[in-house]
Design an enzyme around this catalytic site. Structure first.
Site, mmCIF file in Angstrom:
data_model
loop_
_atom_site.group_PDB
_atom_site.id
_atom_site.type_symbol
_atom_site.label_atom_id
_atom_site.label_comp_id
_atom_site.label_asym_id
_atom_site.label_seq_id
_atom_site.Cartn_x
_atom_site.Cartn_y
_atom_site.Cartn_z
ATOM 1 N N PHE A 1 0.798 -1.160 0.030
ATOM 2 C CA PHE A 1 -0.125 0.156 -0.029
ATOM 3 C C PHE A 1 0.927 1.203 0.013
ATOM 4 O O PHE A 1 1.580 1.447 0.708
ATOM 5 C CB PHE A 1 -1.111 -0.058 1.113
ATOM 6 C CG PHE A 1 -1.620 1.192 1.241
ATOM 7 C CD1 PHE A 1 -2.956 1.232 0.384
ATOM 8 C CD2 PHE A 1 -1.634 2.268 2.133
ATOM 9 C CE1 PHE A 1 -3.821 2.358 0.379
ATOM 10 C CE2 PHE A 1 -2.319 3.696 1.923
ATOM 11 C CZ PHE A 1 -3.595 3.518 1.240
ATOM 12 N N ASP B 1 9.470 2.696 1.372
ATOM 13 C CA ASP B 1 8.355 3.234 1.941
ATOM 14 C C ASP B 1 8.168 2.997 3.355
ATOM 15 O O ASP B 1 7.675 2.078 3.866
ATOM 16 C CB ASP B 1 7.083 2.892 1.083
ATOM 17 C CG ASP B 1 5.839 3.766 1.587
ATOM 18 O OD1 ASP B 1 5.869 4.720 2.720
ATOM 19 O OD2 ASP B 1 4.858 3.634 0.922
ATOM 20 N N LYS C 1 3.029 9.685 8.159
ATOM 21 C CA LYS C 1 2.328 9.360 9.524
ATOM 22 C C LYS C 1 2.909 9.855 10.982
ATOM 23 O O LYS C 1 2.358 11.024 11.067
ATOM 24 C CB LYS C 1 2.016 7.966 9.656
ATOM 25 C CG LYS C 1 1.131 7.268 8.671
ATOM 26 C CD LYS C 1 0.460 5.911 8.522
ATOM 27 C CE LYS C 1 -0.705 5.893 7.616
ATOM 28 N NZ LYS C 1 -0.447 5.000 6.565
HETATM 29 C C1 LIG Z 1 -0.761 5.516 4.861
HETATM 30 C C2 LIG Z 1 0.478 4.923 3.911
HETATM 31 C C3 LIG Z 1 0.525 5.766 2.847
HETATM 32 C C4 LIG Z 1 -0.196 6.858 2.394
HETATM 33 O O1 LIG Z 1 -0.038 8.169 3.482
HETATM 34 P P1 LIG Z 1 -1.189 9.241 3.197
HETATM 35 O O2 LIG Z 1 -0.759 10.302 4.201
HETATM 36 O O3 LIG Z 1 -2.702 8.527 3.635
HETATM 37 O O4 LIG Z 1 -1.332 9.624 1.945
HETATM 38 C C5 LIG Z 1 1.718 5.421 1.752
HETATM 39 N N1 LIG Z 1 2.502 4.334 2.313
HETATM 40 C C6 LIG Z 1 2.157 3.500 3.412
HETATM 41 C C7 LIG Z 1 3.050 2.354 3.635
HETATM 42 C C8 LIG Z 1 1.210 3.910 4.159
HETATM 43 O O5 LIG Z 1 1.104 3.353 5.207
#
Ligand SMILES: *Cc1c(COP(=O)(O)O)cnc(C)c1O
Length: 392
Positions: free
Chosen positions: A135, A220, A249
């Site tokens: 994701f 990521d 986050k």
């Molecule tokens: C939550 C998440 C995103 C997206 O972040 P947003 O602030 O919701 O755009 C991207 N990569 C990972 C691994 C995530 O958990």
């Protein structure tokens, strides 16, 4: 559902399916709704509020910054931005920082940085290899590397040139490498996909493939970063360094802020003035949140605490697994763990809410635990007690 919730649903685009609760304030690892009911928070607003709620030091720093200045744009320099970039460089060991407003935007920028690097080097490379069950966010670029049909299908055609490998299967990555591969993107610990931790062999193998083939490695760290797995960033456990990484986050404890970071080598051949930008990026308020959050993290040794509490949580979850047939597996590390359960996730999370526990699902059958990192043993015990009641 009460009147307030009904009315809210009528005003908003119907993209979310919130729990029937209206939160009012928080204290430490607990949240309170408008009726005064108390909840133990093992969701942290999707692994965001790592310092918990009502951290006075952070709140004071934010208030002070609001009174000074909270927007400048990137037309001008601001001191908060320099400070935040300096601390993010230090804790990540990366060389250059670009501030965004969210995780998805950080991923978007990371992909563009990788494409620009190939463009400037004249390699003709443009393809991305991503992971199944990954994701990376909801924008077109981010959703294009998200290995899940439900997120992609209604929005086709997406960004071309993306293929998906099996997570933790190095051969499946190798099979997708071509002379057009520009970058490989992965989460060192998959969050939304069901709490899947990369093996040493997988992370180090990808690094090796990238080095041998002239491919960039993108980690990521939007969810697994910032102390959650017991090290500041999860990739730091593997003795490697990515070429590009994303974070968001928890880095501002809930103030909207993200970033992508580049090595000097990538930065040198990548984005230049005019290539990329965002009006709010490097915003002084968001940057103050980052600097202050990191300062508190380091002083209080939050990552080490997350590691210690993570070990305790694993013990407790494994003990619960012995008692509950419906628990099939305990997954993850640090304070990013999950249990694979043979009960409908929606029902379990709803019952938990009624019992005063906030938890969320991950993937199709994993109950996810991503509490504020300031959590203590007695709060883990309290969570396990509620869980036992629900699952037994
Ligand atoms: C939550 C998440 C995103 C997206 O972040 P947003 O602030 O919701 O755009 C991207 N990569 C990972 C691994 C995530 O958990």
């Amino acid at each position: 559902m009460n009147e307030y919730m009904k009315e809210t649903n009528e005003q908003l685009v119907h993209t979310y399916n919130p729990f029937p609760v209206v939160l009012e304030h928080g204290e430490g690892a607990y949240l309170y709704d408008t009726e005064g009911k108390k909840y133990l928070d093992f969701a942290a607003g999707y692994a965001v509020t790592s310092l918990g709620y009502g951290n006075e030091e952070l709140n004071e720093a934010l208030k002070e910054q609001i009174d000074k200045i909270y927007h400048t744009s990137n037309l001008y320099y601001n001191t908060a931005c320099l400070q935040a970039a300096t601390v993010l460089k230090r804790i990540s060991g990366m060389d250059r920082i670009f501030f965004t407003n969210s995780g998805g935007e950080a991923v978007e920028g990371a992909l563009k940085a990788a494409r620009k690097y190939a463009y400037k080097k004249g390699t003709g490379r443009y393809e991305f290899i991503a992971m199944k069950e990954s994701f990376h966010g909801r924008s077109f670029g981010a959703v294009s590397v998200t290995g899940h049909a439900a997120y992609q299908e209604p929005f086709q055609p997406l960004v071309p040139g993306v293929s998906f490998a099996d997570y933790n299967d190095l051969n499946s990555v190798k099979a997708l490498v071509t002379d057009k591969t520009c970058a490989i993107i992965l989460e060192p610990l998959q969050g939304e996909g069901g709490i899947n931790l990369a093996t040493d062999e997988f992370m180090q193998g990808i690094r090796q493939i990238c080095d041998e083939e002239g491919i960039l490695m993108i980690c990521d760290e939007v969810q697994c970063g910032m102390g959650r797995t017991g090290s500041m960033f999860c990739w730091q456990k593997y003795g490697i360094r990515p070429d590009i990484m994303t974070m968001a986050k928890a880095i501002g404890n809930g103030i909207p802020v993200g970033a992508f970071a580049l090595t000097e080598e990538v930065a040198k051949y990548s984005l230049e003035p005019g290539d990329h930008g965002t009006t709010y990026g490097g915003n002084p308020l968001a940057c103050t949140a980052v600097s202050k959050t990191v300062e508190i993290f380091e002083r209080e040794n939050i990552a080490a605490h997350a590691k210690e509490m993570g070990i305790y949580l694993t013990e407790k979850l494994l003990a619960l697994k012995e008692k509950c047939d419906c628990i099939k597996e305990v997954k993850g590390t640090g304070l990013m763990q999950g249990i694979k359960i043979m009960k409908p996730l929606g029902e379990v999370t709803k019952t938990a809410l009624e019992e005063g526990l906030l938890v969320i699902g991950a993937g199709k059958d994993v109950l996810r635990f991503v509490p504020p990192l300031i959590i203590e043993k007695n709060e883990i015990d309290e969570m396990i007690e509620i869980l036992e009641k629900i699952l037994l």
